[in-house]
Design a protein around this motif. Structure first.
Motif, PDB file in Angstrom:
ATOM      1  N   UNK A 225      27.930  50.742  18.036  1.00 17.93           N
ATOM      2  CA  UNK A 225      28.355  51.591  19.134  1.00 17.93           C
ATOM      3  C   UNK A 225      29.322  52.666  18.669  1.00 17.93           C
ATOM      4  N   UNK A 226      30.328  52.948  19.508  1.00 17.96           N
ATOM      5  CA  UNK A 226      31.320  53.966  19.152  1.00 17.96           C
ATOM      6  C   UNK A 226      32.603  53.334  18.615  1.00 17.96           C
ATOM      7  N   UNK A 227      32.458  52.185  17.964  1.00 18.22           N
ATOM      8  CA  UNK A 227      33.624  51.531  17.370  1.00 18.22           C
ATOM      9  C   UNK A 227      34.292  52.463  16.362  1.00 18.22           C
ATOM     10  N   UNK A 228      35.629  52.429  16.351  1.00 16.39           N
ATOM     11  CA  UNK A 228      36.419  53.267  15.453  1.00 16.39           C
ATOM     12  C   UNK A 228      37.408  52.373  14.704  1.00 16.39           C
ATOM     13  N   UNK A 229      37.581  52.609  13.414  1.00 20.13           N
ATOM     14  CA  UNK A 229      38.467  51.788  12.598  1.00 20.13           C
ATOM     15  C   UNK A 229      39.892  52.318  12.694  1.00 20.13           C
ATOM     16  N   UNK A 230      40.753  51.547  13.353  1.00 16.97           N
ATOM     17  CA  UNK A 230      42.129  51.977  13.574  1.00 16.97           C
ATOM     18  C   UNK A 230      43.167  51.050  12.954  1.00 16.97           C
TER      19      UNK A 230
END
Length: 264
Positions: free
Chosen positions: A42-47
């Protein structure tokens, strides 16, 4: 023209190599893709940890990096590293991405991310057997899907997208030829009916798989109907503004925010 290319199958996928070859005839292609398979991210973002980038030699690309992150990370990295683009492409994906469930797809989500930055975007997927979707596309012929990618990308670079359209979601049948018809569609409501399957490991502890049955009946005019029934190339225009087209007063009435009488 500057073209950003990414995917969710990984930078070593044969699908992204076919896309580089097709797009390099239209402009400078910059590739930033995950180092590993990141389907359904999906639109997962690594933060919560740093991401690392590896320079990759990819014939036909102006520059290419593999990222140990998500497809969304790749788009953000590419814009920060190389600046603006005239077009963003995500794919060619191993396996179709249909229906409202494209929000689960890393392929479609990368295109959505690029669209949020004002870049006209294409997500393109090739229908393949399920067992072949998690490899690198060995033995898969991407030539026809690459043909349609080049055709659609050229049209967008020359004409832009219509007002209100941020990206196109494209699905190519496995048996398509260059003469296969392109049809404009809307998203089907549902493609899978997911559930959880419980199994027991050798030590007697339960573990779980998310599984799902595929829907086999589709409404005419949808992307799934075009691909699965009509065997056409489906092109679905997507607007990333998910606000429902409804009279806001109706919502206010339901939430009791509008007086229903003189004493309300």
């Amino acid at each position: 023209m500057r073209i950003l290319l990414t995917n969710d199958d990984g930078i070593y996928s044969n699908g992204i190599r076919a896309a580089v070859k097709a797009l390099s005839e239209l402009g400078e292609v910059y590739v930033v893709a995950p180092l590993f398979q990141r389907s359904a991210s999906g639109r997962a973002m690594t933060l919560h940890r740093p991401i690392r980038a590896k320079r990759i030699e990819l014939p036909g690309a102006k520059a290419a990096y593999g990222i140990d992150g998500t497809p969304t990370d790749c788009v953000i990295f590419a814009i920060a590293r190389f600046g603006d683009f005239d077009l963003a492409v995500s794919g060619i994906n191993l396996g179709e991405n249909l229906s409202t469930e494209i929000t689960v797809s890393g392929t479609a989500s990368a295109a959505i991310e690029a669209a949020t930055h004002g870049i006209p975007s294409i997500a393109i997927s090739l229908e393949v057997e399920w067992k072949k979707t998690l490899g690198e596309g060995e033995g898969i012929d991407f030539s026809v899907s690459a043909y349609f990618l080049k055709k659609i990308a050229r049209a967008i670079l020359e004409n832009g997208l219509p007002e209100g359209v941020d990206m196109l979601n494209v699905n190519v049948p496995s048996d398509a030829t260059e003469e296969t018809e392109i049809t404009i569609t809307r998203l089907a409501r549902k493609r899978y009916c997911p559930t959880v399957e419980e199994r027991i490991d050798p030590r007697g502890h339960p573990y779980y798989w998310i599984v799902g049955k595929r829907t086999t009946e589709f409404e005419p005019g949808t992307d799934a109907y075009a691909l699965k029934v009509e065997r056409k190339v489906s092109v679905t225009p997507i607007n990333i503004d998910m606000t429902a087209e409804v009279d806001f007063r109706m919502v206010m009435e339901i939430l009791n925010l509008i007086s229903s009488g003189p004493e309300g």
